[in-house]
Design a protein around this motif. Structure first.
Motif, PDB file in Angstrom:
ATOM      1  N   TRP A  41       0.843  -1.216   0.000  1.00  0.00           N
ATOM      2  CA  TRP A  41       0.000   0.000   0.000  1.00  0.00           C
ATOM      3  C   TRP A  41       0.874   1.260   0.000  1.00  0.00           C
ATOM      4  O   TRP A  41       0.610   2.216  -0.734  1.00  0.00           O
ATOM      5  N   SER A  63      -1.318  -1.476  -3.951  1.00  0.00           N
ATOM      6  CA  SER A  63      -2.430  -2.203  -3.337  1.00  0.00           C
ATOM      7  C   SER A  63      -3.691  -1.343  -3.401  1.00  0.00           C
ATOM      8  O   SER A  63      -3.634  -0.131  -3.228  1.00  0.00           O
ATOM      9  N   ALA A  70      -6.118  -1.721  -1.302  1.00  0.00           N
ATOM     10  CA  ALA A  70      -6.716  -1.673   0.041  1.00  0.00           C
ATOM     11  C   ALA A  70      -6.641  -0.250   0.608  1.00  0.00           C
ATOM     12  O   ALA A  70      -5.774   0.535   0.224  1.00  0.00           O
ATOM     13  N   SER A  71      -7.590   0.039   1.510  1.00  0.00           N
ATOM     14  CA  SER A  71      -7.550   1.356   2.160  1.00  0.00           C
ATOM     15  C   SER A  71      -6.753   1.240   3.457  1.00  0.00           C
ATOM     16  O   SER A  71      -6.517   0.136   3.966  1.00  0.00           O
ATOM     17  N   GLU A 107      -8.611  -0.613   6.130  1.00  0.00           N
ATOM     18  CA  GLU A 107      -8.589  -2.078   5.989  1.00  0.00           C
ATOM     19  C   GLU A 107      -7.256  -2.655   6.475  1.00  0.00           C
ATOM     20  O   GLU A 107      -7.211  -3.690   7.129  1.00  0.00           O
TER      21      GLU A 107
END
Lengths: 411, 164
Positions: free
Chosen positions: B132, B137, B139-140, B143
């Motif tokens: 990330w 990525s 995803a936050s 998350e």
């Protein structure tokens, strides 16, 4: 006015030059595991280094001889030779840790593989040693090292419970829950070794000869040491306090440089983080210069070679060659992928082990009227010197058994 | 002139006796050191090793969570965050190796297995955080933080079972 500026500069460089990779790592590790319960060791270490540096500076200024010349003269070639081997080995370990520290700080700022930075760092250290004047080198590194005051700023911005921090500082000999007494004392010795590293004295006394100090400069020497080092010690406490406030409550145990700067980022954001990383680079770079010089100083002074930055490299070729060899060995060690933080932790412990080798001869010579004339140590300095003789010997004898018993503080 | 040893039979005998004692001492140290390097681990030392490995892993996860939070709040630059997470992946690797090479008594086998699983979960979460940070990525941050929190509580559960 010029003299006043000189005094201010001396004090500022003493503050900025106080913290090196050993202080950074050991204080952060201790802060994250023991809070401020070991802050008393920093106080003991700072008083000790003030005493030790004042004596060695006074001896160099009055006698015109640096530490290792005196060690050889007092102990004879055989004993002094053994002393040289041990001191050089510890100094080399510290130099390795400092070069590794520069590489880690640059890795932190850039995310570029640290082994690439090791070569760059060592080359930069050599270039400065080769080309830059002693006074410029000392002042620039010391002044930039002052950027580490960012840890103090971060501590205030974090707004800690000061009462709680004071309570931690007052809990002498009482490690927080979950930490063993053995590890507590192991880190006490490591912190003491980090504050009283022998290279500081080699550098300080040889620097006095480099800058041609005389008995007239003694008051400035005292002022620099007695003001600069305690203020530098406050930086060490700030590093430990930042770790105690942010990392300890989250059970974060410091094992890398990147963790040491997390409280700074939390408190001051990217700007303060950038200031502190620059400060770390400067502090480790300055200490790498000092340790590399100390390698040259010790060997050249023992063997009677011409030495000093005040001479052109061609006039002190073996002195410069010794520094180059020391730097190459340090690079070689780091290139084996050994963890520089682990090297740092070893270097501070072994500094404590080797401390009596330089402390005792300096203490004896500072009391010798033949060398010192009217400038022999006074009653207060002698009383403190004797107390510290006991502390230094106890720390040296306890270091290795504690390291074995606690698995280097991991128990 | 310094007398030779032959001129002092008593001194020589003492030296020989001293030498025998020294040899016996060296032999004893070697035997003890070798014995302590045996593979099998006692229950208490296995518990210590598992606890130490898991505590290192928990520290790595907590560090990663702090890094993600700081980067999300724009209080840290991406290179510093990347280095921070890379260091913690190294810590998790060491922690995993420490657990994997342990030979515990039978009663500690289950906690060890659970510990290794928890360290694996933690490694996955920290690796995801590093992806990330490097923009690899989808995803936050929330998350990732949830995954890291989950990994931390998994480690805490095993630590509680081991009795740390």
């Amino acid at each position: 006015m010029k003299r006043l500026l000189g005094v201010a500069l001396g004090i500022l460089t003493a503050i900025g030059g106080f913290v090196d990779i050993g202080d950074l790592v050991t204080n952060a590790v201790v802060g994250s595991r023991f809070g401020l319960s070991l802050v008393w060791v920093v106080v003991v270490g700072v008083v000790g280094i003030c005493l030790f540096a004042e004596m060695s500076g006074r001896v160099a200024a009055v006698s015109g001889r640096a530490t290792f010349e005196i060690i050889r003269e007092r102990l004879g070639p055989r004993m002094a030779g053994a002393n040289l081997v041990a001191s050089f080995a510890i100094n080399l370990l510290t130099l390795t840790a400092e070069v590794g520290g520069i590489a880690l700080a640059l890795h932190l700022a850039s995310s570029v593989e640290p082994r690439l930075w090791i070569v760059v760092a060592a080359a930069a250290v050599w270039l400065v040693l080769w080309r830059v004047k002693f006074s410029i080198m000392e002042n620039v590194a010391g002044l930039l090292g002052l950027l580490l005051v960012g840890f103090g700023v971060a501590l205030f911005l974090l707004g800690p419970d000061w009462g709680d921090l004071l309570a931690q500082a007052a809990s002498i000999g009482q490690p927080p829950g979950g930490q063993s007494m053995g590890s507590y004392w192991f880190y006490a010795v490591a912190l003491f070794g980090a504050a009283m590293t022998p290279y500081e004295v080699f550098f300080f006394s040889s620097g006095a000869v480099e800058e041609k100090w005389t008995a007239k400069d003694l008051s400035q020497n005292r002022l620099n040491v007695l003001t600069g080092f305690p203020l530098g010690g406050l930086l060490s406490v700030a590093i430990a306090a930042c770790a105690a406030v942010v990392l300890m409550p989250q059970s974060i145990e410091v094992s890398s440089l990147s963790q040491i700067v997390l409280p700074v980022a939390q408190a001051g954001g990217t700007l303060l983080l950038a200031v502190v990383i620059l400060g770390i680079v400067a502090a480790t770079f300055g200490a790498a210069l000092e340790t590399a010089l100390s390698s040259g100083y010790t060997v050249a002074q023992y063997l009677g070679w011409s030495w000093g930055k005040f001479r052109r490299p061609a006039k002190a070729a073996r002195f410069h060659l010794t520094m180059i060899v020391a730097l190459l060995i340090a690079v070689g060690i780091l290139m084996t992928s050994v963890d520089p933080i682990a090297v740092t932790e070893m270097s501070v412990v072994f500094s404590a082990v080797a401390l009596p080798l330089t402390y005792v001869p300096i203490l004896v010579v500072a009391n010798d009227p033949e060398y010192m004339g009217e400038h022999v140590s006074g009653k207060v300095a002698n009383a403190l010197g004797s107390v510290y003789l006991v502390i230094v010997l106890v720390a040296a004898l306890a270091a290795i058994p504690l390291m074995i018993a606690t698995g280097a503080g991991s128990a | 002139m310094r007398p030779s040893r032959d001129e002092h039979p008593v001194a020589l005998a003492l030296l020989r006796r001293g030498s025998l004692r020294l040899r016996a001492l060296v032999l004893m140290i070697v035997v003890l050191a070798t014995a302590s390097c045996a593979t099998a681990t006692s229950s208490s030392s296995a518990q210590e090793s598992i606890t130490s490995g898991l505590e290192e892993a928990r520290s790595a996860v907590a560090t990663a969570a702090l890094v993600v939070t700081l980067l999300e709040d724009d209080r840290m630059t991406a290179p510093v965050a990347d280095t921070g997470l890379l260091d913690q992946i190294g810590v998790l690797e060491d922690s995993s190796a420490a657990l994997m090479t342990l030979v515990p008594p039978a009663e500690m086998a289950t906690p060890l297995q659970q510990g290794m699983t928890a360290v694996g979960t933690a490694t996955d979460a920290v690796v995801a955080a590093r992806l990330w940070v490097n923009g690899e990525s989808g995803a936050s941050a929330a998350e990732l933080l949830e995954a890291l929190e989950g990994a931390e509580s998994e480690i805490d559960d095993v630590l509680a079972e081991v009795g740390a």
